[in-house]
Enzyme design. Structure first.
Site, PDB file in Angstrom:
ATOM      1  N   LYS A   1       0.782  -1.222  -0.056  1.00  0.00           N
ATOM      2  CA  LYS A   1      -0.071   0.129  -0.094  1.00  0.00           C
ATOM      3  C   LYS A   1       1.053   1.412  -0.201  1.00  0.00           C
ATOM      4  O   LYS A   1       1.789   1.335   0.758  1.00  0.00           O
ATOM      5  CB  LYS A   1      -0.800   0.058   1.276  1.00  0.00           C
ATOM      6  CG  LYS A   1      -1.906  -1.109   1.239  1.00  0.00           C
ATOM      7  CD  LYS A   1      -2.932  -0.843   2.132  1.00  0.00           C
ATOM      8  CE  LYS A   1      -3.966  -1.819   1.924  1.00  0.00           C
ATOM      9  NZ  LYS A   1      -3.640  -3.412   1.986  1.00  0.00           N
TER      10      LYS A   1
ATOM     11  N   ASP B   1      -1.694  -2.327  -4.120  1.00  0.00           N
ATOM     12  CA  ASP B   1      -3.176  -2.337  -3.739  1.00  0.00           C
ATOM     13  C   ASP B   1      -3.638  -0.886  -3.890  1.00  0.00           C
ATOM     14  O   ASP B   1      -3.176   0.038  -3.888  1.00  0.00           O
ATOM     15  CB  ASP B   1      -3.334  -2.638  -2.125  1.00  0.00           C
ATOM     16  CG  ASP B   1      -3.177  -4.093  -1.996  1.00  0.00           C
ATOM     17  OD1 ASP B   1      -2.993  -5.048  -2.765  1.00  0.00           O
ATOM     18  OD2 ASP B   1      -3.079  -4.376  -0.552  1.00  0.00           O
TER      19      ASP B   1
ATOM     20  N   GLN C   1     -10.810  -1.015  -8.990  1.00  0.00           N
ATOM     21  CA  GLN C   1     -12.194  -1.210  -8.114  1.00  0.00           C
ATOM     22  C   GLN C   1     -13.593  -0.779  -8.996  1.00  0.00           C
ATOM     23  O   GLN C   1     -13.695   0.154  -9.414  1.00  0.00           O
ATOM     24  CB  GLN C   1     -12.190  -0.138  -6.919  1.00  0.00           C
ATOM     25  CG  GLN C   1     -11.042  -0.309  -6.054  1.00  0.00           C
ATOM     26  CD  GLN C   1     -10.567   0.798  -5.045  1.00  0.00           C
ATOM     27  OE1 GLN C   1     -10.710   1.915  -5.926  1.00  0.00           O
ATOM     28  NE2 GLN C   1     -10.347   0.755  -4.025  1.00  0.00           N
TER      29      GLN C   1
ATOM     30  N   ARG D   1      -5.470  -6.409 -10.883  1.00  0.00           N
ATOM     31  CA  ARG D   1      -6.307  -7.448  -9.854  1.00  0.00           C
ATOM     32  C   ARG D   1      -7.593  -6.555  -9.878  1.00  0.00           C
ATOM     33  O   ARG D   1      -7.582  -5.174  -9.762  1.00  0.00           O
ATOM     34  CB  ARG D   1      -5.992  -7.321  -8.718  1.00  0.00           C
ATOM     35  CG  ARG D   1      -6.734  -7.826  -7.515  1.00  0.00           C
ATOM     36  CD  ARG D   1      -6.399  -7.425  -6.107  1.00  0.00           C
ATOM     37  NE  ARG D   1      -5.234  -8.248  -5.771  1.00  0.00           N
ATOM     38  CZ  ARG D   1      -4.590  -7.725  -4.893  1.00  0.00           C
ATOM     39  NH1 ARG D   1      -4.779  -6.464  -4.321  1.00  0.00           N
ATOM     40  NH2 ARG D   1      -3.463  -8.124  -4.451  1.00  0.00           N
TER      41      ARG D   1
ATOM     42  N   ALA E   1     -13.451  -1.793  -1.556  1.00  0.00           N
ATOM     43  CA  ALA E   1     -13.626  -2.042  -0.227  1.00  0.00           C
ATOM     44  C   ALA E   1     -13.879  -0.538   0.892  1.00  0.00           C
ATOM     45  O   ALA E   1     -14.185  -0.732   2.075  1.00  0.00           O
ATOM     46  CB  ALA E   1     -12.291  -2.640   0.561  1.00  0.00           C
TER      47      ALA E   1
ATOM     48  N   ARG F   1     -12.191  -4.701   9.793  1.00  0.00           N
ATOM     49  CA  ARG F   1     -12.725  -4.651   8.600  1.00  0.00           C
ATOM     50  C   ARG F   1     -13.367  -5.684   7.960  1.00  0.00           C
ATOM     51  O   ARG F   1     -14.200  -5.655   7.284  1.00  0.00           O
ATOM     52  CB  ARG F   1     -11.863  -3.916   7.443  1.00  0.00           C
ATOM     53  CG  ARG F   1     -11.603  -2.328   7.761  1.00  0.00           C
ATOM     54  CD  ARG F   1     -10.858  -1.542   6.615  1.00  0.00           C
ATOM     55  NE  ARG F   1      -9.487  -2.160   6.401  1.00  0.00           N
ATOM     56  CZ  ARG F   1      -8.388  -1.976   7.088  1.00  0.00           C
ATOM     57  NH1 ARG F   1      -8.370  -1.084   8.092  1.00  0.00           N
ATOM     58  NH2 ARG F   1      -7.189  -2.466   6.740  1.00  0.00           N
TER      59      ARG F   1
HETATM   60  C1  LIG Z   1      -7.371 -10.960  -3.261  1.00  0.00           C
HETATM   61  C2  LIG Z   1      -7.998  -9.788  -2.966  1.00  0.00           C
HETATM   62  C3  LIG Z   1      -7.356  -8.479  -2.691  1.00  0.00           C
HETATM   63  C4  LIG Z   1      -8.295  -7.323  -2.677  1.00  0.00           C
HETATM   64  N1  LIG Z   1      -7.462  -6.111  -2.842  1.00  0.00           N
HETATM   65  C5  LIG Z   1      -8.359  -4.934  -2.390  1.00  0.00           C
HETATM   66  C6  LIG Z   1      -7.576  -3.722  -2.931  1.00  0.00           C
HETATM   67  O1  LIG Z   1      -6.319  -3.493  -3.449  1.00  0.00           O
HETATM   68  N2  LIG Z   1      -8.325  -2.650  -2.696  1.00  0.00           N
HETATM   69  C7  LIG Z   1      -9.825  -2.429  -2.434  1.00  0.00           C
HETATM   70  O2  LIG Z   1     -10.624  -1.561  -2.296  1.00  0.00           O
HETATM   71  N3  LIG Z   1     -10.544  -3.855  -2.306  1.00  0.00           N
HETATM   72  C8  LIG Z   1      -9.391  -4.892  -2.195  1.00  0.00           C
HETATM   73  N4  LIG Z   1     -10.292  -6.211  -1.988  1.00  0.00           N
HETATM   74  C9  LIG Z   1     -11.543  -6.204  -1.258  1.00  0.00           C
HETATM   75  C10 LIG Z   1     -12.638  -6.231  -2.180  1.00  0.00           C
HETATM   76  O3  LIG Z   1     -12.694  -5.015  -2.809  1.00  0.00           O
HETATM   77  C11 LIG Z   1     -14.171  -6.671  -1.650  1.00  0.00           C
HETATM   78  O4  LIG Z   1     -14.344  -5.592  -0.564  1.00  0.00           O
HETATM   79  C12 LIG Z   1     -13.988  -7.986  -1.093  1.00  0.00           C
HETATM   80  O5  LIG Z   1     -13.437  -8.930  -1.635  1.00  0.00           O
HETATM   81  C13 LIG Z   1     -15.600  -8.493  -0.744  1.00  0.00           C
HETATM   82  O6  LIG Z   1     -16.074  -8.399  -1.829  1.00  0.00           O
HETATM   83  P1  LIG Z   1     -16.521  -9.854  -2.826  1.00  0.00           P
HETATM   84  O7  LIG Z   1     -16.225  -9.164  -4.266  1.00  0.00           O
HETATM   85  O8  LIG Z   1     -15.941 -11.057  -2.197  1.00  0.00           O
HETATM   86  O9  LIG Z   1     -18.426  -9.634  -2.935  1.00  0.00           O
HETATM   87  P2  LIG Z   1     -19.305  -9.557  -1.827  1.00  0.00           P
HETATM   88  O10 LIG Z   1     -20.432  -9.745  -2.710  1.00  0.00           O
HETATM   89  O11 LIG Z   1     -18.965  -8.618  -0.938  1.00  0.00           O
HETATM   90  O12 LIG Z   1     -19.140 -11.127  -1.152  1.00  0.00           O
HETATM   91  C14 LIG Z   1     -19.648 -12.332  -1.839  1.00  0.00           C
HETATM   92  C15 LIG Z   1     -19.599 -13.493  -0.843  1.00  0.00           C
HETATM   93  O13 LIG Z   1     -18.247 -13.324  -0.534  1.00  0.00           O
HETATM   94  C16 LIG Z   1     -18.349 -14.020   0.971  1.00  0.00           C
HETATM   95  N5  LIG Z   1     -17.572 -12.850   1.566  1.00  0.00           N
HETATM   96  C17 LIG Z   1     -17.257 -11.857   1.349  1.00  0.00           C
HETATM   97  N6  LIG Z   1     -16.660 -11.060   2.491  1.00  0.00           N
HETATM   98  C18 LIG Z   1     -16.479 -11.847   3.727  1.00  0.00           C
HETATM   99  C19 LIG Z   1     -16.022 -11.776   4.817  1.00  0.00           C
HETATM  100  N7  LIG Z   1     -15.556 -10.943   5.163  1.00  0.00           N
HETATM  101  N8  LIG Z   1     -16.337 -12.929   5.677  1.00  0.00           N
HETATM  102  C20 LIG Z   1     -16.972 -14.080   5.163  1.00  0.00           C
HETATM  103  N9  LIG Z   1     -17.360 -14.070   3.838  1.00  0.00           N
HETATM  104  C21 LIG Z   1     -17.280 -12.848   2.987  1.00  0.00           C
HETATM  105  C22 LIG Z   1     -19.656 -14.062   1.408  1.00  0.00           C
HETATM  106  O14 LIG Z   1     -20.083 -15.348   1.194  1.00  0.00           O
HETATM  107  C23 LIG Z   1     -20.317 -13.039   0.440  1.00  0.00           C
HETATM  108  O15 LIG Z   1     -21.598 -13.203   0.232  1.00  0.00           O
HETATM  109  C24 LIG Z   1      -9.485  -7.310  -2.381  1.00  0.00           C
HETATM  110  C25 LIG Z   1     -10.184  -8.648  -2.189  1.00  0.00           C
HETATM  111  C26 LIG Z   1      -9.436  -9.762  -2.604  1.00  0.00           C
HETATM  112  C27 LIG Z   1     -10.266 -10.975  -2.353  1.00  0.00           C
END
Ligand SMILES: Cc1cc2nc3c(=O)[nH]c(=O)nc-3n(C[C@H](O)[C@H](O)[C@H](O)COP(=O)(O)OP(=O)(O)OC[C@H]3O[C@@H](n4cnc5c(N)ncnc54)[C@H](O)[C@@H]3O)c2cc1C
Length: 307
Positions: free
Chosen positions: A98, A132, A163, A184, A189, A288
């Site tokens: 970061k 990131d 994003q 990616r 988030a 978070r």
């Molecule tokens: C490898 C990786 C790198 C990332 N890097 C960044 C970044 O650089 N910048 C950024 O802004 N965001 C980043 N993120 C976070 C991303 O933006 C999302 O906030 C996060 O991945 C949750 O969204 P989702 O796509 O899983 O979908 P969602 O619709 O939020 O979730 C789908 C399903 O995933 C499961 N799930 C999701 N979160 C959780 C949890 N905390 N606990 C349990 N189950 C859960 C649940 O079953 C949910 O129904 C990253 C995520 C990943 C996987």
């Protein structure tokens, strides 16, 4: 109710007194589900265990926002040490960083200097570094720094994140396409206002598909980072339709979230990379993850009862 819980958890994630309280309990609170440990050796063990389960990794040394140049340099030195620790290990692993941890808010030149040091070490040890993406306020400057580093080190050694919740992201992907970038793609988030980001989840999901589609056709590399099974199913199909070669895309998920799904995809033959955060500053990251899914608070309460 869920929204109140989410906002409370996000508020707690930034609260110093709550952090001091939580640290007294340490990993007994259940942080070990999302963070394998505090030390570099904990990270080595976690990567090795993932490797045995057929999963690749990317490491993130957790850190608070830094406001002193010496702290930013220390953070960069730790990244270099991490790359060196993994240099002779046979794991598919890279680094996620970061920019605010590396001095972006102090001085952009200091941040560039730190990044050059890290990416040069990554190049020399045959590894890759991903920047990131943080909040909207840092979006443009992050993309500008990414472009500079890309010009110096190339797609093989540096990548960043786009994003889906931001309105501008499809345009950003089109603008970056000539670089054949390694991106990616995530939903996003941070808490952003409707002036810059889609407020409705279904619009974010639609835009997520749109940017995946664009990036898969850019000729670069695509990491589809989500736990959303509907999107994962859609992506598998789209990759097939577009005949994207295996080495040009992968799935990514967070350590401890949907581990069975991670393994199931790997068993089906997909490349899956796990984001492994580690370090002493686990509190904010842990809170978070709880805020993302307040149902997770249940397992914290169970951990406390057991402790
Ligand atoms: C490898 C990786 C790198 C990332 N890097 C960044 C970044 O650089 N910048 C950024 O802004 N965001 C980043 N993120 C976070 C991303 O933006 C999302 O906030 C996060 O991945 C949750 O969204 P989702 O796509 O899983 O979908 P969602 O619709 O939020 O979730 C789908 C399903 O995933 C499961 N799930 C999701 N979160 C959780 C949890 N905390 N606990 C349990 N189950 C859960 C649940 O079953 C949910 O129904 C990253 C995520 C990943 C996987």
């Amino acid at each position: 109710m869920e929204q109140v819980m989410r906002n409370t958890l996000l508020w707690l994630s930034r609260n110093r007194r709550a952090e001091r309280w939580a640290r007294r309990f340490g990993f007994r609170l259940g942080a070990g589900r999302f963070v394998p440990g505090e030390s570099l050796e904990d990270a080595v063990r976690a990567v090795e265990q993932l490797h045995r389960r057929g999963l690749a990794a990317t490491l993130d040394h957790l850190g608070e926002f830094v406001d002193r140049a010496d702290e930013a340099r220390q953070a960069a030195d730790f990244c270099v040490r991490t790359l060196e620790r993994f240099a002779d290990l046979p794991y598919d692993v890279y680094l996620s960083v970061k920019l605010t941890q590396l001095g972006l808010d102090i001085d952009e030149d200091l941040c560039m200097e730190n990044m050059r040091k890290i990416v040069a070490r990554a190049r020399d040890t045959g590894r890759f570094v991903r920047i990131d993406m943080e909040d909207y306020a840092h979006n443009e400057v992050t993309l500008a720094i990414y472009r500079k580093l890309h010009a110096e080190f190339g797609t093989e050694h540096i990548g960043t994140v786009i994003q889906a919740y931001l309105y501008k992201s499809a345009d950003d992907i089109r603008a970056l396409a000539p670089l054949k970038p390694n991106l990616r793609l995530v939903k996003g988030a941070y808490k952003e206002p409707p002036s810059v980001a889609y407020p409705e989840k279904r619009d974010v999901d639609e835009n997520y598909k749109r940017i995946i589609d664009l990036q898969l056709q850019s000729g670069g590399k695509t990491a589809i980072a989500t736990h959303d099974e509907a999107i994962i199913r859609w992506a598998k199909e789209r990759v097939r339709e577009l005949h994207v070669p295996d080495e040009r895309w992968e799935f990514q998920m967070l350590y401890g979230i949907r581990p069975q799904l991670q393994e199931a995809l790997a068993r089906e033959g997909y490349k899956v990379r796990i984001y492994v955060p580690f370090g002493e500053d686990w509190y904010g990251y842990f809170m978070r993850r709880l805020a993302e899914r307040p149902a997770n608070v249940g397992f914290v309460l169970k951990s406390l009862v057991k402790a």
